[in-house]
Design a protein around this motif. Structure first.
Motif, PDB file in Angstrom:
ATOM      1  N   PHE A  80      11.398   9.863  15.543  1.00 53.81           N
ATOM      2  CA  PHE A  80      12.469   9.066  16.130  1.00 53.81           C
ATOM      3  C   PHE A  80      13.717   9.290  15.296  1.00 53.81           C
ATOM      4  O   PHE A  80      13.635   9.744  14.163  1.00 53.81           O
ATOM      5  CB  PHE A  80      12.083   7.586  16.121  1.00 53.81           C
ATOM      6  N   ALA A 149       8.079  -1.152   9.877  1.00 51.85           N
ATOM      7  CA  ALA A 149       7.369  -1.743  11.018  1.00 51.85           C
ATOM      8  C   ALA A 149       5.896  -1.939  10.660  1.00 51.85           C
ATOM      9  O   ALA A 149       5.269  -2.902  11.096  1.00 51.85           O
ATOM     10  CB  ALA A 149       7.518  -0.843  12.242  1.00 51.85           C
ATOM     11  N   HIS A 193       0.870   2.390  17.640  1.00 51.41           N
ATOM     12  CA  HIS A 193       1.068   3.209  16.439  1.00 51.41           C
ATOM     13  C   HIS A 193      -0.137   3.058  15.495  1.00 51.41           C
ATOM     14  O   HIS A 193      -0.778   1.991  15.457  1.00 51.41           O
ATOM     15  CB  HIS A 193       2.346   2.748  15.727  1.00 51.41           C
ATOM     16  N   CYS A 195      -0.318   2.389  12.598  1.00 53.96           N
ATOM     17  CA  CYS A 195      -0.205   1.309  11.598  1.00 53.96           C
ATOM     18  C   CYS A 195      -1.036   0.092  12.005  1.00 53.96           C
ATOM     19  O   CYS A 195      -1.389  -0.720  11.147  1.00 53.96           O
ATOM     20  CB  CYS A 195       1.253   0.932  11.345  1.00 53.96           C
ATOM     21  N   THR A 243       3.062  -2.867  22.180  1.00 54.32           N
ATOM     22  CA  THR A 243       4.152  -1.995  21.759  1.00 54.32           C
ATOM     23  C   THR A 243       5.192  -1.904  22.866  1.00 54.32           C
ATOM     24  O   THR A 243       4.846  -1.656  24.026  1.00 54.32           O
ATOM     25  CB  THR A 243       3.613  -0.589  21.423  1.00 54.32           C
ATOM     26  N   GLY A 245       7.898   0.450  23.548  1.00 59.16           N
ATOM     27  CA  GLY A 245       8.454   1.749  23.139  1.00 59.16           C
ATOM     28  C   GLY A 245       7.449   2.468  22.264  1.00 59.16           C
ATOM     29  O   GLY A 245       7.582   2.491  21.037  1.00 59.16           O
ATOM     30  N   ASP A 272       5.521  -5.031  18.839  1.00 66.52           N
ATOM     31  CA  ASP A 272       6.124  -4.029  17.961  1.00 66.52           C
ATOM     32  C   ASP A 272       7.087  -3.199  18.802  1.00 66.52           C
ATOM     33  O   ASP A 272       6.670  -2.401  19.641  1.00 66.52           O
ATOM     34  CB  ASP A 272       5.020  -3.148  17.362  1.00 66.52           C
ATOM     35  N   ALA A 274       9.497  -1.141  17.436  1.00 69.43           N
ATOM     36  CA  ALA A 274      10.135  -0.455  16.300  1.00 69.43           C
ATOM     37  C   ALA A 274      11.354   0.345  16.746  1.00 69.43           C
ATOM     38  O   ALA A 274      12.453   0.208  16.199  1.00 69.43           O
ATOM     39  CB  ALA A 274       9.122   0.436  15.604  1.00 69.43           C
ATOM     40  N   ASN A 301      13.215  -1.877  14.420  1.00 67.81           N
ATOM     41  CA  ASN A 301      13.789  -1.188  13.256  1.00 67.81           C
ATOM     42  C   ASN A 301      15.214  -0.685  13.533  1.00 67.81           C
ATOM     43  O   ASN A 301      15.359   0.383  14.143  1.00 67.81           O
ATOM     44  CB  ASN A 301      12.976   0.078  12.911  1.00 67.81           C
ATOM     45  N   LYS A 304      15.943   2.912  12.913  1.00 66.35           N
ATOM     46  CA  LYS A 304      15.615   4.005  13.821  1.00 66.35           C
ATOM     47  C   LYS A 304      16.782   4.286  14.767  1.00 66.35           C
ATOM     48  O   LYS A 304      17.115   5.425  15.016  1.00 66.35           O
ATOM     49  CB  LYS A 304      14.370   3.645  14.647  1.00 66.35           C
TER      50      LYS A 304
HETATM   51  N1  PLP Z   1       5.507   1.271  15.410  1.00 64.25           N
HETATM   52  C1  PLP Z   1       6.007   2.198  16.231  1.00 64.25           C
HETATM   53  C2  PLP Z   1       6.025   1.944  17.706  1.00 64.25           C
HETATM   54  C3  PLP Z   1       6.518   3.381  15.708  1.00 64.25           C
HETATM   55  O1  PLP Z   1       6.982   4.315  16.523  1.00 64.25           O
HETATM   56  C4  PLP Z   1       6.496   3.593  14.318  1.00 64.25           C
HETATM   57  C5  PLP Z   1       7.016   4.840  13.736  1.00 64.25           C
HETATM   58  O2  PLP Z   1       7.542   5.698  14.357  1.00 64.25           O
HETATM   59  C6  PLP Z   1       5.946   2.601  13.515  1.00 64.25           C
HETATM   60  C7  PLP Z   1       5.457   1.455  14.079  1.00 64.25           C
HETATM   61  C8  PLP Z   1       5.883   2.751  12.032  1.00 64.25           C
HETATM   62  O3  PLP Z   1       7.148   2.505  11.520  1.00 64.25           O
HETATM   63  P1  PLP Z   1       7.419   2.358   9.947  1.00 64.25           P
HETATM   64  O4  PLP Z   1       7.620   3.744   9.462  1.00 64.25           O
HETATM   65  O5  PLP Z   1       8.698   1.538   9.888  1.00 64.25           O
HETATM   66  O6  PLP Z   1       6.275   1.684   9.323  1.00 64.25           O
END
Ligand code: PLP
Length: 442
Positions: A80, A149, A193, A195, A243, A245, A272, A274, A301, A304
Motif C-alpha cells: 500500500f 494496525a 490480514h 496480523c 476488514t 479494505g 480493521d 488500515a 492508518n 498508508k
Molecule cells: N490490516 C490490513 C488490512 C493491512 O492491509 C495491513 C498492512 O498492509 C495491516 C493490517 C498491517 O498493518 P501494520 O503494518 O500497520 O501492522
C-alpha cells in the motif's frame, strides 16, 4: 555540535531531503544489490571519536542510498502507499526535538491532549458515530495512536478476551481462567490480514478463518452459522475481526450483516480499515461503513493513505474502560494527582513510552485541510480507475477483482507461471516495483 552548527547542518539536511524527494524518479525504485552488501562498506567497529557531518552525509549517498527501496518513488506500486508529506516530516522533526515520552497526562500534558483532540477531529472526518469520540466528557469512547494496525488488532483482541473472561467469571466463579480461555474462539475472513492470526496466536485463543463470498466479503449468514455450531460444541465466541479494505484486493466485509450477529452473541466487533478507512473522509466513499454503529473498535492508518509518515495507526473504542481494563497496571512512580480528570494513554496499549505523534497529524490536517486530504484520496481513486480502463482496453490482460480506491488487481490472460515471470522481470528491471496477490486460484 552546538546550536549554531545544528542550524547550519539542519539547513543542509532539509536541502538534502527536498533534493532527494524532488529527484527521486531519477533513481532505481529497488536497489540492485545482494544481501550483505553493506558489511564490507562499513568499518567493523564504531568510531571512537566523533566524525565530521560531511563524512557521514557522503556515506549516506554512497553507501546507504544504494541499498534503499524508494517507497516514495512515483513508480513504486507495491503493497500500500506509504504516506508522507512535508508537513508530516516537519511535525515529526518538532516531535523529535521536544523528545517527550508522553505515557501519562502528567508526563507531557500537550502530548496527551493534542492526541485526544486530533483523534476526535479524525473520528468526525471519517464519520464515526459520536460514541467513539472522547468529547463530550460524558462519552465513554475515545481514540488513541498506536504504532501499527497489527497492534490495534492485538490490543482489541486482548480487551475482548479480558472482557469475556471477566463476564464468564461472574456466571462461573468456580471455573479457572485458563479453562475459560481454552473455550474462547475468535473469527475473521480468509481475506483478513495475517496480523489477526498472529494476534490470536499471541493471545492463546482459537481462531476460525471463514470463507468470504465471491466478492471477497465476509457475510453475516456465514458467521452466524459457524458461531451457532461452535456454541453447540461448547466454544465461546468472543471476538470478530472484519476488514474494510482487504490487503489482497481491497474488498470490504459486510459489517451491516455481521454487526447484529455480534450483538446477538455479545461478541466484540473490530473493524480493521488500515488502508480503506482513510477514504472515509470522502462522504461518497463511506458506503462500506454501514453497520459501524455495531463496532466495539475501529482502526485506520493515516500512514498508508493520508500523507502522514509511519508510524501513525489510529484506533477508536466505543468503551475505553473495556479497553483499559485489560491493560492497566499502576505502579506508584507512574501515578499522578490528575488521573481522574485526564487520559493516561499508557493504559490504552502495550508500550509505556510514547512519541508525540499527534503533532505530525495536526500539522498535516491543518496544512491540507479536510478538503485538501479529500482531494488527495479522490485523485488516487481517479488514477486507479484510469489504469483499470487502460488494462481493460488491452486484451492481453484481465482485471481480477472490482477496483476499489487506489488498488487495481490485474494479470496477464494465461497461466500463473507466466504472470510470475512477468512480475519477476518487472521487479528485476528496477524501474517499477510491484507485489503479487493471490485471489482464488489465480
Ligand atoms: N490490516 C490490513 C488490512 C493491512 O492491509 C495491513 C498492512 O498492509 C495491516 C493490517 C498491517 O498493518 P501494520 O503494518 O500497520 O501492522
Amino acid at each position: 555540535m552546538n546550536s549554531e552548527e545544528f542550524r547550519q547542518r539542519g539547513r543542509e539536511m532539509v536541502d538534502y531531503i527536498a533534493g532527494y524527494l524532488d529527484n527521486i524518479s531519477d533513481r532505481r525504485v529497488t536497489p540492485n544489490i545482494e544481501p550483505g552488501y553493506l558489511r564490507p562498506l562499513l568499518p567493523e567497529d564504531p568510531p571512537l571519536e566523533g566524525e565530521s557531518f560531511n563524512d557521514i552525509m557522503a556515506d549516506v549517498e554512497s553507501k546507504i542510498m544504494p541499498g534503499v527501496t524508494h517507497w516514495q518513488h512515483p513508480r513504486f506500486h507495491a503493497y500500500f502507499p506509504s504516506g508522507n508529506s512535508y508537513p508530516s516530516i516537519l511535525g515529526d522533526m518538532l516531535s523529535d526535538a521536544i523528545g517527550c515520552i508522553g505515557f501519562s497526562w502528567a508526563a507531557s500534558p500537550a502530548c496527551t491532549e493534542l492526541e485526544t483532540i486530533v483523534l476526535d477531529w479524525l473520528g468526525k472526518m471519517v464519520g464515526l458515530p459520536e460514541a467513539f469520540l472522547a468529547f463530550p466528557e460524558t462519552s465513554k469512547g475515545g481514540g488513541v495512536i498506536q504504532g501499527s494496525a497489527s497492534e490495534c488488532v492485538f490490543v482489541s483482541l486482548l480487551a475482548a478476551r479480558a472482557h469475556k473472561i471477566r463476564e464468564l467469571k461472574i456466571s462461573h466463579p468456580e471455573e479457572d481462567e485458563g479453562a475459560l480461555l481454552s473455550k474462547l474462539i475468535a473469527y475473521c475472513s480468509k481475506e483478513a490480514h495475517s496480523c489477526v492470526e498472529k494476534a490470536a496466536m499471541m493471545a492463546f485463543t482459537k481462531l476460525r478463518i471463514l470463507e468470504p463470498d465471491e466478492n471477497h466479503s465476509l457475510r453475516g449468514d456465514v458467521l452466524a452459522e459457524q458461531m451457532a455450531q461452535d456454541k453447540e460444541m461448547g466454544l465461546i465466541p468472543f471476538y470478530v475481526e472484519t476488514t474494510l479494505g482487504t490487503t489482497s484486493c481491497c474488498s470490504f466485509d459486510n459489517i451491516k450483516e455481521i454487526g447484529p450477529v455480534c450483538e446477538k452473541y455479545d461478541v466484540w466487533l473490530h473493524c480493521d480499515a488500515a488502508y480503506g478507512g482513510n477514504s472515509f473522509i470522502c462522504p461518497e466513499l463511506r458506503g462500506p461503513m454501514a453497520g459501524i454503529e455495531y463496532a466495539s473498535s475501529f482502526n485506520f492508518n493515516p500512514n498508508k493513505f493520508m500523507l502522514t509518515n509511519f508510524d501513525c495507526s489510529l484506533m477508536w473504542v466505543r468503551d475505553r474502560f473495556r479497553l483499559t481494563q485489560a491493560l492497566v497496571v499502576d505502579p506508584l512512580y507512574l501515578q499522578h494527582s490528575y488521573s481522574e480528570q485526564s487520559i493516561d494513554y499508557r493504559h490504552w496499549g502495550i508500550p509505556l513510552s510514547r512519541r508525540f505523534r499527534a503533532l505530525k497529524l495536526w500539522f498535516v490536517i491543518r496544512c491540507y485541510g479536510v478538503q485538501g486530504l479529500q482531494k488527495y484520496v479522490r485523485e488516487h481513486c481517479r488514477l486507479a480507475k484510469l489504469f483499470e480502463s487502460l488494462v481493460l482496453k488491452d486484451d492481453r490482460f484481465e482485471v481480477c477483482s472490482p477496483v476499489h480506491l487506489g488498488l487495481v488487481c490485474f494479470r496477464l490472460n494465461g497461466s500463473n507461471s507466466v504472470n510470475q515471470k512477468l512480475l519477476s522481470s518487472i521487479n528485476a528491471s528496477g524501474r517499477l516495483h510491484m507485489v503479487p496477490a493471490s485471489l482464488g486460484d489465480k
